[in-house]
Scaffold this motif. Structure first.
Motif, mmCIF file in Angstrom:
data_model
loop_
_atom_site.group_PDB
_atom_site.id
_atom_site.type_symbol
_atom_site.label_atom_id
_atom_site.label_comp_id
_atom_site.label_asym_id
_atom_site.label_seq_id
_atom_site.Cartn_x
_atom_site.Cartn_y
_atom_site.Cartn_z
ATOM 1 N N ALA A 197 1.030 -1.293 -0.057
ATOM 2 C CA ALA A 197 -0.090 0.101 -0.049
ATOM 3 C C ALA A 197 0.781 1.237 -0.049
ATOM 4 O O ALA A 197 1.987 1.329 0.641
ATOM 5 C CB ALA A 197 -0.788 -0.147 1.255
ATOM 6 N N ALA A 198 0.454 2.235 -0.714
ATOM 7 C CA ALA A 198 1.048 3.614 -0.654
ATOM 8 C C ALA A 198 0.497 4.250 0.558
ATOM 9 O O ALA A 198 -0.817 4.023 0.855
ATOM 10 C CB ALA A 198 0.572 4.335 -1.747
ATOM 11 N N ASN A 199 1.445 4.943 1.442
ATOM 12 C CA ASN A 199 1.103 5.733 2.475
ATOM 13 C C ASN A 199 -0.223 6.788 2.295
ATOM 14 O O ASN A 199 0.133 7.646 1.443
ATOM 15 C CB ASN A 199 2.272 6.354 2.891
ATOM 16 C CG ASN A 199 2.128 6.751 4.407
ATOM 17 O OD1 ASN A 199 0.840 7.129 4.847
ATOM 18 N ND2 ASN A 199 3.000 6.869 5.078
ATOM 19 N N LEU A 207 -4.252 7.346 -0.159
ATOM 20 C CA LEU A 207 -5.348 7.990 0.467
ATOM 21 C C LEU A 207 -6.571 7.551 -0.277
ATOM 22 O O LEU A 207 -7.580 7.000 0.440
ATOM 23 C CB LEU A 207 -5.297 9.421 0.339
ATOM 24 C CG LEU A 207 -6.397 10.372 0.967
ATOM 25 C CD1 LEU A 207 -6.421 9.910 2.506
ATOM 26 C CD2 LEU A 207 -6.345 11.783 0.677
ATOM 27 N N VAL A 208 -6.775 7.596 -1.526
ATOM 28 C CA VAL A 208 -8.149 7.192 -2.067
ATOM 29 C C VAL A 208 -8.309 5.682 -1.773
ATOM 30 O O VAL A 208 -9.494 5.226 -1.577
ATOM 31 C CB VAL A 208 -8.218 7.657 -3.271
ATOM 32 C CG1 VAL A 208 -8.466 9.101 -3.438
ATOM 33 C CG2 VAL A 208 -7.023 7.167 -4.240
ATOM 34 N N SER A 209 -7.374 4.877 -1.926
ATOM 35 C CA SER A 209 -7.466 3.350 -1.717
ATOM 36 C C SER A 209 -7.741 3.150 -0.435
ATOM 37 O O SER A 209 -8.716 2.205 -0.211
ATOM 38 C CB SER A 209 -5.998 2.593 -2.006
ATOM 39 O OG SER A 209 -5.660 2.777 -3.641
ATOM 40 N N MET A 210 -7.167 3.733 0.797
ATOM 41 C CA MET A 210 -7.575 3.559 1.984
ATOM 42 C C MET A 210 -8.898 3.948 2.441
ATOM 43 O O MET A 210 -9.660 3.369 3.086
ATOM 44 C CB MET A 210 -6.694 4.504 3.068
ATOM 45 C CG MET A 210 -6.966 4.166 4.428
ATOM 46 S SD MET A 210 -6.151 5.260 5.544
ATOM 47 C CE MET A 210 -6.954 6.583 5.157
ATOM 48 N N THR A 239 4.854 2.102 1.444
ATOM 49 C CA THR A 239 5.692 2.861 0.776
ATOM 50 C C THR A 239 5.036 4.319 0.662
ATOM 51 O O THR A 239 3.827 4.340 0.821
ATOM 52 C CB THR A 239 5.969 2.355 -0.685
ATOM 53 O OG1 THR A 239 5.007 2.329 -1.332
ATOM 54 C CG2 THR A 239 6.901 1.088 -0.509
ATOM 55 N N ASP A 240 6.095 5.184 0.681
ATOM 56 C CA ASP A 240 5.685 6.701 0.284
ATOM 57 C C ASP A 240 4.669 6.937 -0.759
ATOM 58 O O ASP A 240 3.637 7.565 -0.623
ATOM 59 C CB ASP A 240 6.940 7.609 0.107
ATOM 60 C CG ASP A 240 7.755 7.888 1.571
ATOM 61 O OD1 ASP A 240 6.813 7.453 2.558
ATOM 62 O OD2 ASP A 240 8.704 8.389 1.497
ATOM 63 N N ASP A 241 4.951 6.192 -2.010
ATOM 64 C CA ASP A 241 4.011 6.302 -2.952
ATOM 65 C C ASP A 241 4.430 5.012 -3.830
ATOM 66 O O ASP A 241 5.082 4.149 -3.527
ATOM 67 C CB ASP A 241 4.369 7.624 -3.854
ATOM 68 C CG ASP A 241 5.806 7.785 -4.293
ATOM 69 O OD1 ASP A 241 6.405 6.701 -4.527
ATOM 70 O OD2 ASP A 241 6.168 8.613 -4.137
ATOM 71 N N VAL A 242 3.211 5.050 -4.972
ATOM 72 C CA VAL A 242 3.603 3.844 -5.484
ATOM 73 C C VAL A 242 4.561 3.507 -6.806
ATOM 74 O O VAL A 242 5.055 2.683 -7.223
ATOM 75 C CB VAL A 242 2.156 3.746 -6.696
ATOM 76 C CG1 VAL A 242 2.387 4.552 -7.681
ATOM 77 C CG2 VAL A 242 1.810 2.378 -7.427
ATOM 78 N N ALA A 243 5.473 4.565 -6.766
ATOM 79 C CA ALA A 243 6.426 4.722 -7.686
ATOM 80 C C ALA A 243 7.509 3.528 -7.195
ATOM 81 O O ALA A 243 8.309 2.916 -7.941
ATOM 82 C CB ALA A 243 7.339 6.226 -7.698
ATOM 83 N N GLU A 244 7.726 3.471 -5.977
ATOM 84 C CA GLU A 244 8.702 2.478 -5.261
ATOM 85 C C GLU A 244 8.215 1.175 -5.807
ATOM 86 O O GLU A 244 9.072 0.369 -6.099
ATOM 87 C CB GLU A 244 8.647 2.781 -3.997
ATOM 88 C CG GLU A 244 9.517 3.934 -3.299
ATOM 89 C CD GLU A 244 9.408 3.996 -1.831
ATOM 90 O OE1 GLU A 244 10.023 3.086 -1.276
ATOM 91 O OE2 GLU A 244 8.932 5.060 -1.253
ATOM 92 N N TRP A 355 -6.056 5.675 10.960
ATOM 93 C CA TRP A 355 -4.774 5.219 10.335
ATOM 94 C C TRP A 355 -3.410 5.753 11.068
ATOM 95 O O TRP A 355 -2.528 4.959 11.604
ATOM 96 C CB TRP A 355 -4.518 5.757 8.884
ATOM 97 C CG TRP A 355 -3.023 5.576 8.452
ATOM 98 C CD1 TRP A 355 -2.067 6.296 8.391
ATOM 99 C CD2 TRP A 355 -2.569 4.312 7.608
ATOM 100 N NE1 TRP A 355 -1.086 5.608 7.698
ATOM 101 C CE2 TRP A 355 -1.471 4.523 7.233
ATOM 102 C CE3 TRP A 355 -3.276 3.015 7.308
ATOM 103 C CZ2 TRP A 355 -0.505 3.409 6.609
ATOM 104 C CZ3 TRP A 355 -2.582 2.087 6.754
ATOM 105 C CH2 TRP A 355 -1.190 2.517 6.330
ATOM 106 N N GLN A 356 -3.423 6.918 11.543
ATOM 107 C CA GLN A 356 -2.414 7.314 12.583
ATOM 108 C C GLN A 356 -2.257 6.759 13.787
ATOM 109 O O GLN A 356 -1.230 6.486 14.350
ATOM 110 C CB GLN A 356 -2.603 8.911 12.517
ATOM 111 C CG GLN A 356 -2.152 9.694 11.221
ATOM 112 C CD GLN A 356 -2.514 11.117 11.453
ATOM 113 O OE1 GLN A 356 -2.444 11.663 10.448
ATOM 114 N NE2 GLN A 356 -2.781 11.666 12.660
ATOM 115 N N SER A 357 -3.570 6.404 14.231
ATOM 116 C CA SER A 357 -3.563 5.879 15.510
ATOM 117 C C SER A 357 -2.867 4.504 15.845
ATOM 118 O O SER A 357 -2.497 3.998 16.976
ATOM 119 C CB SER A 357 -4.957 5.955 16.273
ATOM 120 O OG SER A 357 -5.593 4.979 15.680
#
Length: 554
Positions: A197-199, A207-210, A239-244, A355-357
């Motif tokens: 998952a991207a963060n 974000l939209v996936s979550m 990961t930070d984003d999908v690019a990774e 998510w943050q908690s």
């Protein structure tokens, strides 16, 4: 000159001499008279058009529009097209300057402190690539009034899972009934699939996936669904984003790995990487949230922008609406109102906070190397050639801006003779990242970068032990307490202990604090690794584009 561009016009003289003798071509008088009349008429017409177009003068006054990278080029083209019509206010030419800022960074800047040094001027209008970011900003009482209630919808991209074609075929996800998010999460939890998952705090696709995965099916948020999503991600990766993920898939394809993405990202990857097992976009049934790109003028009533600047930005929005803005990666939206209603501040706020908690807050002490060696070495950071000293400051400021408001952070610097009788100095006390404290810490980082570096070696070893002891005494229960070292050295001839003795001292302190060492340029990775691992932390080779907070936060 037109808007600062000088058009060079060739001379009408050819420099050729007419040959002597020979017959001259006879031109009838009526042709000459007609030609003269046409030229005069043309001259008058040109002068009249010029007069009509001279409604503004002087340098163009531009207001800033922060746009997500995916729509930056299209917005920039539209801005130039609008400016060519010479819009004006009271005879002054006006326009917009499009700056490229990720939606996540812009959202953090609007809800916290806008870092003009790294993000550019504070924007008058904002173009996130998903309206969900605007909902996130609106979910906070302190920033709810910044976003306009009537943004202009520019287009949308679909939230999908990027799935290897062989896997999608074996699971009968192609042509048949698409899976639900519950189906996907169950397969990820039992190990059939690996969900990467991207963060959601750093990327639009995450974000939209979550939001889709944690929906209650009625436009709200489900804690049970979040628990399932978190468990699936815990079993997979973030990961930070999908690019990774795309990079990893290109290098070592794994048919069991599926990852969160937007539809056009999958298409671009297949076109550029041409994988043997291409990725296919799969949209789980029930996914109601798309990445809806929108143009919004930030509300001047809050004091964020002036009414005059907001008026100019609004006129550019009117131009976008009338010109029929298009972007190759975005699909048109038939019902803008319905598209904007896909997310609500309440649902997005609940999802992000939940998510943050599930992740520990950070309690960080930055330990920044200010020795002369950090000034003398050049490194590449964020596309620029900088001294290692400046790169460490830029990275630290970026991390500060990425921190949640519940995180705590402080700053020490070190160099020979930094303080009376010590080689380290406390610059900023550890404090929670309120708007004021975040701004103070960022300012202090920039201030020490303006000071002269300390002559002599890099006294890392005794400085790290002192910082580690300080953090051990000031650790916060239930938080991840860390010392983050930023250096291009890792060798120390200015301190008495050796690297082995320093590592032993750190281990003997038996503290819950972890040290993360971030090495730039010619840093001694072996030494920095030994020191970090002695505390249960790790060494991080400084990436050229930054973004190390997630590696430290876990």
């Amino acid at each position: 000159m037109v808007f600062g561009i000088e058009h060079k016009v060739k001379s009408h003289r050819t420099g050729r001499r007419r040959k002597k003798g020979g017959a001259k071509m006879q031109v009838a008088p009526w042709i000459v008279i007609t030609l003269v009349c046409v030229l005069v008429a043309s001259s008058l017409t040109w002068g009249f058009v010029t007069l009509l177009r001279s409604g503004c003068s002087g340098d163009v006054f531009r207001v800033t529009v922060a746009a997500a990278p995916s729509v930056f080029s299209s917005l920039d083209d539209a801005a130039q097209e609008w400016e060519s019509t010479q819009p004006e206010v009271d005879g002054r030419c006006v326009g917009v300057e499009i700056t490229e800022v990720s939606s996540a960074e812009a959202a953090r800047g609007i809800t916290g402190t806008w870092d003009a040094k790294s993000l550019g001027p504070r924007p008058i209008a904002w173009v996130p690539d998903s309206q969900a970011w605007a909902s996130w900003v609106a979910s906070s009482e302190s920033s709810a009034g910044y976003v306009t209630a009537e943004p202009l919808v520019l287009g949308q991209a679909s939230s999908v899972l990027a799935v290897p074609e062989s896997t999608a075929t074996s699971l009968d996800w192609l042509g048949g009934q698409p899976p639900t998010w519950a189906d996907v999460l169950a397969l990820a939890t039992d190990g059939t699939l690996n969900l990467a998952a991207a963060n959601p705090r750093t990327s639009t696709e995450g974000l939209v996936s979550m939001l889709n995965a944690t929906s209650d099916g009625a436009g709200g948020f489900s804690e049970d669904a979040m628990a399932a999503y978190s468990a699936a991600v815990e079993a997979g990766s973030v990961t930070d984003d999908v690019a990774e993920q795309f990079a990893a898939s290109a290098e070592a394809p794994d048919p069991a790995t599926v990852f969160t993405a937007l539809d056009y990202q999958v298409e671009t990857f297949n076109a550029t990487a041409a994988p043997a097992d291409p990725l296919v976009p799969v949209t789980p049934s029930g996914s109601a949230v798309s990445a809806v790109a929108s143009y919004m003028v930030l509300d001047g009533a809050t004091g964020w922008v002036s009414e005059s600047d907001a008026g100019i930005a609004s006129r550019f929005g009117d131009f976008l609406a009338s010109s029929g803005f298009t972007d190759a990666d975005l699909k048109p939206v038939d019902d803008p109102a319905a598209a904007l209603a896909q997310t609500t501040p309440e649902a997005v706020g609940q999802a992000v906070r939940s998510w943050q908690s599930d992740r520990q807050d950070l309690n960080i002490l930055f330990l920044v190397d200010r020795s002369i060696a950090a000034v003398e070495e050049s490194v590449t950071y964020d596309g620029e050639d900088l001294t290692s000293s400046d790169a460490t400051i830029r990275m630290a400021v970026e991390m500060v801006e990425q921190m949640e408001s519940t995180y705590r952070a402080g700053l020490w610097e070190y160099g020979v003779g930094a303080d009376d009788g010590a080689n380290w100095r406390s610059v900023t006390d550890i404090a929670e990242m309120s708007d004021e404290n975040r701004e103070t810490l960022s300012s202090d980082l920039y201030d020490i970068s303006d000071d002269e570096a300390y002559e002599g070696g890099s006294p890392l070893y005794d400085s790290l032990v002192a910082a580690y002891e300080y953090m051990s005494e000031n650790a916060s229960e239930g938080e991840l307490n860390v010392v983050v070292v930023l250096t291009n050295s890792g060798e120390d001839t200015a301190s008495l202990p050796t690297v082995d003795e320093t590592a032993a001292s750190l281990t003997a302190l038996d503290s819950s604090v972890k040290a993360y060492t971030v090495g730039f340029g010619s840093a001694n990775a072996d030494n920095l690794t030994q020191l970090a691992e002695a505390t249960g932390g790790s060494y991080i080779e400084a990436p050229a584009e930054g973004n190390v907070l997630s590696s430290i936060g876990g």
